[in-house]
Design a protein around this motif. Structure first.
Motif, PDB file in Angstrom:
ATOM      1  N   ASN A 100       0.758  -0.994  -0.010  1.00 39.39           N
ATOM      2  CA  ASN A 100       0.003   0.000   0.074  1.00 39.39           C
ATOM      3  C   ASN A 100       0.680   1.284  -0.056  1.00 39.39           C
ATOM      4  N   GLY A 101       1.944   1.092   0.708  1.00 35.90           N
ATOM      5  CA  GLY A 101       2.934   2.324   0.656  1.00 35.90           C
ATOM      6  C   GLY A 101       3.398   2.653  -0.779  1.00 35.90           C
ATOM      7  N   ILE A 102       3.809   1.357  -1.268  1.00 31.84           N
ATOM      8  CA  ILE A 102       4.387   1.731  -2.582  1.00 31.84           C
ATOM      9  C   ILE A 102       3.377   2.117  -3.429  1.00 31.84           C
ATOM     10  N   ASN A 103       2.109   1.688  -3.615  1.00 26.20           N
ATOM     11  CA  ASN A 103       1.195   2.175  -4.219  1.00 26.20           C
ATOM     12  C   ASN A 103       0.946   3.852  -4.286  1.00 26.20           C
ATOM     13  N   ARG A 104       0.888   4.359  -2.878  1.00 21.73           N
ATOM     14  CA  ARG A 104       0.912   5.634  -2.664  1.00 21.73           C
ATOM     15  C   ARG A 104       2.078   6.365  -3.291  1.00 21.73           C
ATOM     16  N   ARG A 105       3.332   5.954  -3.092  1.00 27.40           N
ATOM     17  CA  ARG A 105       4.420   6.551  -3.513  1.00 27.40           C
ATOM     18  C   ARG A 105       4.334   6.836  -5.059  1.00 27.40           C
ATOM     19  N   LEU A 106       4.013   5.789  -5.998  1.00 30.24           N
ATOM     20  CA  LEU A 106       3.980   5.503  -7.070  1.00 30.24           C
ATOM     21  C   LEU A 106       2.881   6.417  -7.757  1.00 30.24           C
ATOM     22  N   GLY A 107       1.762   6.644  -7.065  1.00 27.61           N
ATOM     23  CA  GLY A 107       0.505   7.173  -7.536  1.00 27.61           C
ATOM     24  C   GLY A 107      -0.272   6.421  -8.199  1.00 27.61           C
ATOM     25  N   LEU A 108      -0.237   4.989  -8.195  1.00 31.28           N
ATOM     26  CA  LEU A 108      -1.130   3.905  -8.747  1.00 31.28           C
ATOM     27  C   LEU A 108      -2.427   3.998  -7.929  1.00 31.28           C
ATOM     28  N   ASP A 109      -3.406   3.674  -8.721  1.00 27.92           N
ATOM     29  CA  ASP A 109      -4.697   3.417  -8.037  1.00 27.92           C
ATOM     30  C   ASP A 109      -4.679   2.459  -6.912  1.00 27.92           C
ATOM     31  N   ARG A 110      -5.514   2.903  -5.812  1.00 27.59           N
ATOM     32  CA  ARG A 110      -5.473   2.015  -4.559  1.00 27.59           C
ATOM     33  C   ARG A 110      -5.822   0.664  -4.685  1.00 27.59           C
ATOM     34  N   PRO A 137       0.848  -3.594  -6.490  1.00 25.88           N
ATOM     35  CA  PRO A 137       2.096  -3.958  -7.120  1.00 25.88           C
ATOM     36  C   PRO A 137       2.768  -4.812  -6.449  1.00 25.88           C
ATOM     37  N   ARG A 138       3.205  -5.900  -7.062  1.00 23.89           N
ATOM     38  CA  ARG A 138       4.052  -6.894  -6.695  1.00 23.89           C
ATOM     39  C   ARG A 138       5.389  -7.023  -7.417  1.00 23.89           C
ATOM     40  N   ARG A 139       6.220  -7.670  -6.832  1.00 29.96           N
ATOM     41  CA  ARG A 139       7.503  -7.845  -7.615  1.00 29.96           C
ATOM     42  C   ARG A 139       7.413  -8.402  -8.991  1.00 29.96           C
ATOM     43  N   THR A 140       6.407  -9.497  -9.166  1.00 27.87           N
ATOM     44  CA  THR A 140       6.268  -9.993 -10.298  1.00 27.87           C
ATOM     45  C   THR A 140       5.243  -9.906 -11.194  1.00 27.87           C
ATOM     46  N   GLY A 141       4.476  -8.430 -10.626  1.00 26.55           N
ATOM     47  CA  GLY A 141       3.271  -8.132 -11.498  1.00 26.55           C
ATOM     48  C   GLY A 141       2.488  -7.358 -10.568  1.00 26.55           C
ATOM     49  N   LEU A 142       1.154  -6.788 -11.583  1.00 33.46           N
ATOM     50  CA  LEU A 142       0.194  -6.029 -10.963  1.00 33.46           C
ATOM     51  C   LEU A 142      -0.941  -6.785 -10.797  1.00 33.46           C
ATOM     52  N   GLN A 143      -1.357  -6.736  -9.592  1.00 31.35           N
ATOM     53  CA  GLN A 143      -2.826  -7.477  -9.176  1.00 31.35           C
ATOM     54  C   GLN A 143      -3.825  -6.562  -9.450  1.00 31.35           C
ATOM     55  N   PHE A 144      -4.826  -6.840 -10.376  1.00 30.96           N
ATOM     56  CA  PHE A 144      -5.989  -5.930 -10.850  1.00 30.96           C
ATOM     57  C   PHE A 144      -7.118  -6.236 -10.020  1.00 30.96           C
ATOM     58  N   PRO A 145      -8.294  -5.399  -9.763  1.00 26.77           N
ATOM     59  CA  PRO A 145      -9.358  -5.993  -9.225  1.00 26.77           C
ATOM     60  C   PRO A 145     -10.324  -6.362 -10.499  1.00 26.77           C
ATOM     61  N   ILE A 175     -12.087  -1.991 -13.314  1.00 30.70           N
ATOM     62  CA  ILE A 175     -11.624  -0.410 -12.854  1.00 30.70           C
ATOM     63  C   ILE A 175     -12.108   0.390 -13.920  1.00 30.70           C
ATOM     64  N   PRO A 176     -12.416   1.415 -13.678  1.00 31.08           N
ATOM     65  CA  PRO A 176     -12.860   2.360 -14.622  1.00 31.08           C
ATOM     66  C   PRO A 176     -11.528   2.773 -15.619  1.00 31.08           C
ATOM     67  N   PHE A 177     -12.112   3.086 -17.073  1.00 32.53           N
ATOM     68  CA  PHE A 177     -11.019   3.132 -18.023  1.00 32.53           C
ATOM     69  C   PHE A 177      -9.785   4.207 -17.744  1.00 32.53           C
ATOM     70  N   ALA A 178     -10.477   5.305 -17.129  1.00 33.18           N
ATOM     71  CA  ALA A 178      -9.605   6.527 -16.901  1.00 33.18           C
ATOM     72  C   ALA A 178      -8.420   6.157 -15.952  1.00 33.18           C
ATOM     73  N   ASN A 179      -8.877   5.097 -15.038  1.00 34.08           N
ATOM     74  CA  ASN A 179      -7.913   4.918 -13.988  1.00 34.08           C
ATOM     75  C   ASN A 179      -6.813   3.917 -14.620  1.00 34.08           C
ATOM     76  N   TRP A 180      -7.470   2.960 -15.553  1.00 32.94           N
ATOM     77  CA  TRP A 180      -6.469   2.014 -16.170  1.00 32.94           C
ATOM     78  C   TRP A 180      -5.469   2.765 -16.889  1.00 32.94           C
ATOM     79  N   GLU A 181      -6.038   3.869 -17.774  1.00 34.89           N
ATOM     80  CA  GLU A 181      -5.218   4.747 -18.653  1.00 34.89           C
ATOM     81  C   GLU A 181      -4.165   5.267 -17.820  1.00 34.89           C
TER      82      GLU A 181
END
Length: 241
Positions: free
Chosen positions: A24-34, A38-46, A49-55
């Protein structure tokens, strides 16, 4: 699928709690959607999510990927300067490739922080890194003004070089061989051993130039020497008959 739970010491945080807190700390620092983890081997998506968020996430990841080359280059430059006797050992303890780091560091040295252009990528700067400072600034300014891609900038540089040398498109360099006793085009195939003592910056510049032309270092040096020899002889310099 249930998440594995690794219990910590009594009264302390579990490993899962620590990991989630870090992510969660990495998420906030990188400015990614909450909602994206983010994991070392990939991104875990719900699930959705809205297209604008994904973009927006894509734009942020692109910025991070480009910035990381500068960061790694500056990191190595600092390590070489401050820990000359230890930095290689530190690199070996990471998963970073030393040759790649040297390429990043060479570009970083060629462009101090004030001269780096935010609107252009690291790759743009790498294309002009071997040029003089005035030429670097000129071509980067053109690339920024005309919104050139890295490939467009490379094409413009090659065309300018061809016009300056009175040549057409440069022939494609050889890509095969291991750089040992390779036979050069039009040559006798004789093996000549040379011992050179270039500076660190010179070696990094040569290797970088060779890779840009899809050529190993030895063949690139042969091509460069041959081109220079032709220029000298065409200028009428005294050459033994």
């Amino acid at each position: 699928m249930s998440e594995p739970l690794v219990r910590g010491k009594k009264g302390g945080e579990s490993r899962v709690t620590q990991v989630l807190s870090q992510e969660n700390g990495i998420n906030r620092r990188l400015g990614l959607d909450r909602t994206v983890i983010p994991r070392r081997t990939g991104l875990q998506f719900p699930t959705q999510i809205p297209f604008a968020n994904w973009e927006s996430i894509g734009r942020q990841l692109s910025l991070i990927a480009d910035s990381s080359a500068w960061w790694l280059g500056d990191w190595l430059v600092y390590g070489e300067k401050q820990y000359a006797d230890r930095y290689r050992t530190a690199i070996e303890r990471t998963s970073l490739d030393y040759q790649t780091l040297r390429n990043y560091a060479w570009v970083a040295r060629r462009f101090g922080l004030p001269r780096r252009r935010d609107k252009l990528s690291f790759a743009h700067h790498a294309e002009v890194a071997a040029l003089s400072v005035p030429e670097q600034d000129l071509w980067l300014q053109r690339a920024e003004q005309h919104a050139w891609s890295r490939n467009r900038l490379r094409k413009e540089l090659r065309q300018a070089a061809a016009l300056r040398n009175g040549e057409g498109e440069a022939p494609s360099p050889p890509t095969g061989g291991d750089g040992g006793d390779s036979e050069t085009s039009g040559g006798s195939g004789l093996a000549v051993k040379l011992q050179l003592s270039p500076s660190q910056e010179q070696l990094e510049r040569w290797e970088f130039a060779a890779r840009k032309q899809n050529c190993d270092l030895v063949n690139w040096m042969v091509l460069a020497l041959e081109k220079f020899a032709r220029e000298v002889t065409q200028e009428g310099a005294g050459v033994p008959g």
